[in-house]
Design an enzyme around this catalytic site. Structure first.
Site, mmCIF file in Angstrom:
data_model
loop_
_atom_site.group_PDB
_atom_site.id
_atom_site.type_symbol
_atom_site.label_atom_id
_atom_site.label_comp_id
_atom_site.label_asym_id
_atom_site.label_seq_id
_atom_site.Cartn_x
_atom_site.Cartn_y
_atom_site.Cartn_z
ATOM 1 N N PRO A 24 0.834 -1.208 0.000
ATOM 2 C CA PRO A 24 0.000 0.000 0.000
ATOM 3 C C PRO A 24 0.865 1.252 0.000
ATOM 4 O O PRO A 24 1.819 1.347 0.781
ATOM 5 C CB PRO A 24 -0.803 -0.118 1.301
ATOM 6 C CG PRO A 24 -0.045 -1.068 2.163
ATOM 7 C CD PRO A 24 0.699 -1.979 1.242
ATOM 8 N N THR A 26 0.551 5.541 -0.272
ATOM 9 C CA THR A 26 -0.210 6.790 -0.344
ATOM 10 C C THR A 26 0.377 7.672 -1.439
ATOM 11 O O THR A 26 1.566 7.960 -1.433
ATOM 12 C CB THR A 26 -0.167 7.497 1.030
ATOM 13 O OG1 THR A 26 -0.932 6.731 1.952
ATOM 14 C CG2 THR A 26 -0.742 8.907 0.951
ATOM 15 N N ALA A 57 -3.662 3.287 1.225
ATOM 16 C CA ALA A 57 -4.556 3.354 2.379
ATOM 17 C C ALA A 57 -5.746 4.246 2.023
ATOM 18 O O ALA A 57 -5.574 5.325 1.469
ATOM 19 C CB ALA A 57 -3.812 3.924 3.583
ATOM 20 N N HIS A 174 -6.005 -1.818 8.095
ATOM 21 C CA HIS A 174 -4.760 -1.094 8.397
ATOM 22 C C HIS A 174 -4.673 -0.862 9.911
ATOM 23 O O HIS A 174 -5.360 0.006 10.453
ATOM 24 C CB HIS A 174 -4.780 0.243 7.649
ATOM 25 C CG HIS A 174 -3.478 0.992 7.653
ATOM 26 N ND1 HIS A 174 -2.444 0.722 8.520
ATOM 27 C CD2 HIS A 174 -3.050 2.025 6.884
ATOM 28 C CE1 HIS A 174 -1.436 1.559 8.286
ATOM 29 N NE2 HIS A 174 -1.780 2.357 7.298
ATOM 30 N N ASN A 177 1.471 1.686 11.538
ATOM 31 C CA ASN A 177 2.054 2.999 11.178
ATOM 32 C C ASN A 177 1.498 4.205 11.929
ATOM 33 O O ASN A 177 1.542 5.322 11.425
ATOM 34 C CB ASN A 177 1.947 3.220 9.649
ATOM 35 C CG ASN A 177 2.686 2.133 8.886
ATOM 36 O OD1 ASN A 177 3.543 1.465 9.453
ATOM 37 N ND2 ASN A 177 2.367 1.951 7.617
ATOM 38 N N TYR A 179 -1.650 4.919 12.899
ATOM 39 C CA TYR A 179 -3.014 5.372 12.641
ATOM 40 C C TYR A 179 -3.967 4.771 13.689
ATOM 41 O O TYR A 179 -3.507 4.153 14.650
ATOM 42 C CB TYR A 179 -3.383 5.081 11.181
ATOM 43 C CG TYR A 179 -2.416 5.840 10.257
ATOM 44 C CD1 TYR A 179 -2.475 7.234 10.181
ATOM 45 C CD2 TYR A 179 -1.403 5.189 9.569
ATOM 46 C CE1 TYR A 179 -1.562 7.947 9.406
ATOM 47 C CE2 TYR A 179 -0.482 5.897 8.800
ATOM 48 C CZ TYR A 179 -0.569 7.278 8.721
ATOM 49 O OH TYR A 179 0.343 7.995 7.985
ATOM 50 N N ARG A 226 -2.768 -5.564 8.686
ATOM 51 C CA ARG A 226 -1.385 -5.064 8.676
ATOM 52 C C ARG A 226 -0.996 -4.491 10.042
ATOM 53 O O ARG A 226 -1.740 -3.696 10.631
ATOM 54 C CB ARG A 226 -1.207 -3.975 7.617
ATOM 55 C CG ARG A 226 0.270 -3.719 7.289
ATOM 56 C CD ARG A 226 0.420 -2.679 6.202
ATOM 57 N NE ARG A 226 1.659 -2.860 5.452
ATOM 58 C CZ ARG A 226 2.396 -1.854 4.953
ATOM 59 N NH1 ARG A 226 2.024 -0.600 5.134
ATOM 60 N NH2 ARG A 226 3.492 -2.093 4.277
ATOM 61 N N ASN A 234 5.006 8.682 12.963
ATOM 62 C CA ASN A 234 3.822 9.284 13.588
ATOM 63 C C ASN A 234 3.920 9.304 15.109
ATOM 64 O O ASN A 234 2.911 9.235 15.817
ATOM 65 C CB ASN A 234 2.521 8.595 13.128
ATOM 66 C CG ASN A 234 2.140 8.993 11.713
ATOM 67 O OD1 ASN A 234 2.381 10.128 11.299
ATOM 68 N ND2 ASN A 234 1.545 8.071 10.966
#
Ligand code: PHB
Length: 358
Positions: A24, A26, A57, A174, A177, A179, A226, A234
């Site tokens: 994936p 972005t 994503a 997702h 990372n 999120y 994932r 982040n």
């Protein structure tokens, strides 16, 4: 014959012609209203020789957005836009799943209709948000009330239904990372005192509820997840990543998922990733394992041959090499990726990377 990147693979209900997966990515090039547009169709169609494409994503609701020009998967127009992509990929014998995304605190009021981003706890991320008017400081997110969580689970379910209507072979939840779902998992961002915070079981509760609901809606054999156990991107951290993510892998076993996808380090050069034993982590998951991050052909083949991974997801190489499979097969040189065109912009650096011999 030993298995390698070119061996077919069955991931749940999804049959892959090889084990080379497009990760994936972005790219911030969706049209108005988060609707995929013509250049997005060309981009994915160009990469159909991958055994599996995982889309960029994709926000599951208006509040799930955190960057400019993202495609969504929650309106009829978005579904129609994605259908052109899945049709193009399927017409060439490819397989494609969509990555379902809620960014949580990694957003900005200007991207979500003036609202305050939501998160497990009211902890502001360091650094800055990418907005339509450039970089702006993150704001302190609003801690989600427990009563709001079923609505978020429903948004994942609705997005999974939209994904099926759009012709996808499956979805990837997702939970990586930094999120929303990762914000619940890791204790650097989750300081809740209700049943969604504290113990591993509590911090994993929302992920398990989301995965359970998506599995009930579209089937475990079309659902992947994932995770990114050590990615500091982040502003993420956890006090016990090895134990936490082994718990999560064990807990996911109950669903019989199509696959588990792991980001095996830090992305965006994101600082020193903490020590983590991915071989030990992988053994906790009883299904197919997709490995990602800075693999090349040799390391990808080795990981498959030695049983660490069932398939390998390639990110940056797929930005610059639509025919990555053919290049690996022929040991041909790879195009270099132009970082200045990764996020947003035009067809340049998106659908103009040359194929071999062109
Ligand atoms: C990014 O935009 O850099 C990005 C988006 C989603 C991810 C990771 C990175 O999961």
């Amino acid at each position: 014959m030993a298995l390698d990147l070119f061996s077919p693979l069955q991931l749940g209900a999804i049959n892959l012609k090889n084990r080379i997966v497009m990760a994936p990515l972005t790219r911030n090039r969706a049209g108005e209203g988060g609707v995929p547009q013509a250049m997005n169709v060309t981009y994915y169609e160009q990469r159909t020789s991958a055994g599996l494409i995982i889309t960029e994503a994709t926000p599951i609701s208006p509040m799930a957005h955190g960057y400019p020009a993202l495609p969504g998967i929650y309106t009829p127009e978005q579904v129609a836009g994605w259908k052109k992509i899945t049709d193009a990929v399927h017409a060439k014998g490819g397989r494609i799943v969509i990555q379902l995304w809620h960014v949580g605190r990694i957003s900005h009021p200007s991207l979500i209709g003036g609202q305050t981003p939501v998160a497990p706890s009211a902890i502001k991320p360091a650094e800055q948000a990418f907005t339509y008017s450039g970089l702006q400081d993150y704001v302190t997110p609003r801690a989600l009330d427990k009563s709001e969580l079923p609505g978020i689970v429903n948004d994942y379910v609705h997005a999974a239904q939209c994904a099926m209507a759009a012709g996808f072979d499956g979805v990837e939840v997702h939970s990586a990372n930094g999120y929303l779902l990762d914000q619940f998992l890791r204790d650097g961002t989750n300081q809740r005192t209700d049943e969604y915070g504290g113990s591993f079981e509590n911090r994993a509760r929302l992920l398990m509820q989301v995965v359970g609901a998506v599995v009930d809606t579209i089937g475990a054999d079309r659902t992947g997840v994932r995770l990114s156990p050590v990615n500091p991107f982040n502003d993420m951290r956890d006090s016990q990543p090895q134990a936490l993510f082994e718990y999560v892998a064990d807990a996911l076993n109950r669903f019989g998922l199509a696959y588990l996808h792991a980001v095996e380090g830090g992305i965006h050069g994101g600082g020193e990733a903490v020590p983590f034993d991915f071989a030990a982590f992988r053994k906790h998951f009883k299904g197919a394992y997709m490995a990602n991050l800075s693999y090349d052909k040799a390391r990808g083949n080795a990981a498959i041959t030695n049983g660490h991974a069932d398939c390998i997801a390639y990110g940056v190489p797929y930005i610059a090499n639509p025919d990555l499979v053919e290049r690996f097969k022929l040991d041909a040189p790879l195009n270099a990726a132009d970082e200045s065109t990764f996020y947003g912009g035009t067809e340049k650096g998106y659908i103009d990377y040359p194929f071999l011999g062109k």
